[in-house]
Design a protein around this motif. Structure first.
Motif, short mmCIF file in Angstrom:
data_model
loop_
_atom_site.label_atom_id
_atom_site.label_comp_id
_atom_site.label_asym_id
_atom_site.label_seq_id
_atom_site.Cartn_x
_atom_site.Cartn_y
_atom_site.Cartn_z
N ALA A 13 -8.66 10.05 3.12
CA ALA A 13 -8.34 8.63 3.30
C ALA A 13 -6.87 8.43 2.99
O ALA A 13 -6.32 9.09 2.11
CB ALA A 13 -9.20 7.77 2.37
N ASP A 14 -6.24 7.54 3.72
CA ASP A 14 -4.83 7.23 3.51
C ASP A 14 -4.71 5.72 3.33
O ASP A 14 -5.06 4.96 4.24
CB ASP A 14 -3.99 7.69 4.70
CG ASP A 14 -2.50 7.54 4.43
OD1 ASP A 14 -2.04 6.38 4.32
OD2 ASP A 14 -1.80 8.56 4.33
N ILE A 15 -4.23 5.29 2.17
CA ILE A 15 -4.24 3.86 1.88
C ILE A 15 -3.20 3.08 2.66
O ILE A 15 -3.23 1.84 2.64
CB ILE A 15 -4.10 3.58 0.36
CG1 ILE A 15 -2.77 4.13 -0.19
CG2 ILE A 15 -5.27 4.15 -0.40
CD1 ILE A 15 -2.54 3.78 -1.66
N SER A 70 0.83 -1.21 0.00
CA SER A 70 0.00 0.00 0.00
C SER A 70 0.86 1.25 0.00
O SER A 70 0.54 2.24 -0.66
CB SER A 70 -0.93 0.00 1.22
OG SER A 70 -1.88 -1.02 1.14
N LEU A 73 -11.82 5.80 -2.27
CA LEU A 73 -11.99 7.09 -1.59
C LEU A 73 -10.75 7.96 -1.72
O LEU A 73 -10.84 9.18 -1.89
CB LEU A 73 -12.32 6.85 -0.11
CG LEU A 73 -13.64 6.12 0.17
CD1 LEU A 73 -13.82 5.94 1.67
CD2 LEU A 73 -14.83 6.86 -0.42
N TRP A 74 -9.58 7.33 -1.63
CA TRP A 74 -8.32 8.06 -1.79
C TRP A 74 -8.22 8.66 -3.19
O TRP A 74 -7.81 9.82 -3.35
CB TRP A 74 -7.17 7.10 -1.52
CG TRP A 74 -5.80 7.65 -1.74
CD1 TRP A 74 -5.16 8.60 -0.99
CD2 TRP A 74 -4.88 7.28 -2.78
NE1 TRP A 74 -3.90 8.85 -1.50
CE2 TRP A 74 -3.70 8.05 -2.59
CE3 TRP A 74 -4.93 6.36 -3.83
CZ2 TRP A 74 -2.59 7.93 -3.44
CZ3 TRP A 74 -3.83 6.25 -4.66
CH2 TRP A 74 -2.68 7.02 -4.47
N ASP A 95 -4.82 3.73 6.90
CA ASP A 95 -6.13 3.10 7.05
C ASP A 95 -6.06 1.59 6.86
O ASP A 95 -6.85 0.86 7.47
CB ASP A 95 -7.13 3.73 6.07
CG ASP A 95 -7.46 5.18 6.44
OD1 ASP A 95 -7.30 5.53 7.62
OD2 ASP A 95 -7.85 5.95 5.55
N THR A 96 -5.13 1.12 6.06
CA THR A 96 -4.93 -0.33 5.94
C THR A 96 -4.45 -0.89 7.28
O THR A 96 -4.92 -1.95 7.73
CB THR A 96 -3.90 -0.64 4.84
OG1 THR A 96 -4.44 -0.25 3.57
CG2 THR A 96 -3.56 -2.13 4.80
N ALA A 150 -12.37 -3.46 2.75
CA ALA A 150 -12.00 -2.15 3.30
C ALA A 150 -10.84 -1.52 2.55
O ALA A 150 -10.85 -0.33 2.25
CB ALA A 150 -11.65 -2.30 4.79
N VAL A 151 -9.84 -2.33 2.22
CA VAL A 151 -8.68 -1.80 1.50
C VAL A 151 -9.07 -1.33 0.10
O VAL A 151 -8.67 -0.26 -0.35
CB VAL A 151 -7.56 -2.86 1.44
CG1 VAL A 151 -6.45 -2.42 0.50
CG2 VAL A 151 -6.99 -3.11 2.84
N THR A 169 -11.04 1.87 0.46
CA THR A 169 -10.18 2.99 0.84
C THR A 169 -9.43 3.53 -0.37
O THR A 169 -9.25 4.75 -0.52
CB THR A 169 -9.18 2.56 1.93
OG1 THR A 169 -9.91 2.16 3.10
CG2 THR A 169 -8.24 3.70 2.30
N GLN A 170 -9.00 2.63 -1.25
CA GLN A 170 -8.32 3.08 -2.47
C GLN A 170 -9.23 3.96 -3.31
O GLN A 170 -8.79 4.98 -3.85
CB GLN A 170 -7.86 1.87 -3.29
CG GLN A 170 -6.70 1.12 -2.67
CD GLN A 170 -6.24 -0.04 -3.53
OE1 GLN A 170 -6.84 -0.35 -4.57
NE2 GLN A 170 -5.18 -0.70 -3.11
#
Length: 200
Positions: free
Chosen positions: A178-180, A93, A171-172, A183-184, A164-165, A168-169
């Motif tokens: 968001a921080d990939i 990530s 949203l990033w 947040d991971t 979730a991962v 999140t990607q």
């Protein structure tokens, strides 16, 4: 002897240039709206020149782009187990955070491939299954060491982590807060009895 090696190196370099161009074009337009001719223009060669290196045309280019990404990612995970495997995913990530175009391309293609007739639908189906299985094994190994929170089931944790991962990607890419990487880590920590890293 020096000649063939030189030609091989030039061929390898040209293939990489073409793949870099394919990433740029696919990331901008998606697979369906992209063309080999456009990729050739980015590289500065003819369409015939591209097809000399990738005889299967656009689909061969797409598969090569995806395979290059996966080889780099999966190679970095070789021999890792349990918590070390999860840390390896965090490092992937971290690498992706510096390669927005690749993440964008992957996200676009994953969405397009929900179409049953899309040419890389089988690739993404197999890839998601492979990742889910690998993360499940990692959580199972962590559980064997007493490292999962009470009540956490490895398979469900793996599916939730993957969802979730991937989310999140997206949203990033949409420039949300968001921080990939961080947040991971938080996703993994939600299932672990002790934090994966000493600090974010």
């Amino acid at each position: 002897m020096a000649g063939p090696r030189g030609e091989y190196r030039k061929t390898a370099q040209r293939r990489e240039q073409i793949l870099d161009a394919a990433v740029a074009v696919f990331s901008k337009n998606g697979y369906t709206a992209s063309s080999v001719n456009e990729i050739a223009r980015v590289v500065g060669i003819t369409q015939t020149g591209v097809l000399h290196h990738f005889q299967g045309g656009k689909i061969a280019l797409l598969r090569a782009v995806l395979e290059r990404r996966d080889e780099a990612a999966e190679g970095s995970l070789g021999g890792l187990h349990g918590r070390d495997f999860l840390r390896g995913l965090v490092e992937i990530s971290r690498t992706q955070r510096d390669n927005r175009g690749i993440v964008q391309l992957y996200t676009i293609l994953a969405a397009e491939a929900t179409d049953p007739d899309h040419p890389v639908r089988p690739y993404f189906t197999a890839r998601f299954a492979r990742i889910a299985d690998a993360v499940t094994r990692a959580y199972e190994e962590v559980r064997a060491e007493g490292g999962l929170r009470e009540g956490v089931e490895p398979r469900r944790a793996a599916i939730a982590s993957l969802a979730a991962v991937e989310g999140t990607q997206l949203l990033w890419l949409d420039d949300l807060d968001a921080d990939i990487v961080d947040d991971t880590v938080r996703v993994f920590d939600g299932f672990l009895s002790e934090p994966l890293l000493e600090k974010l």
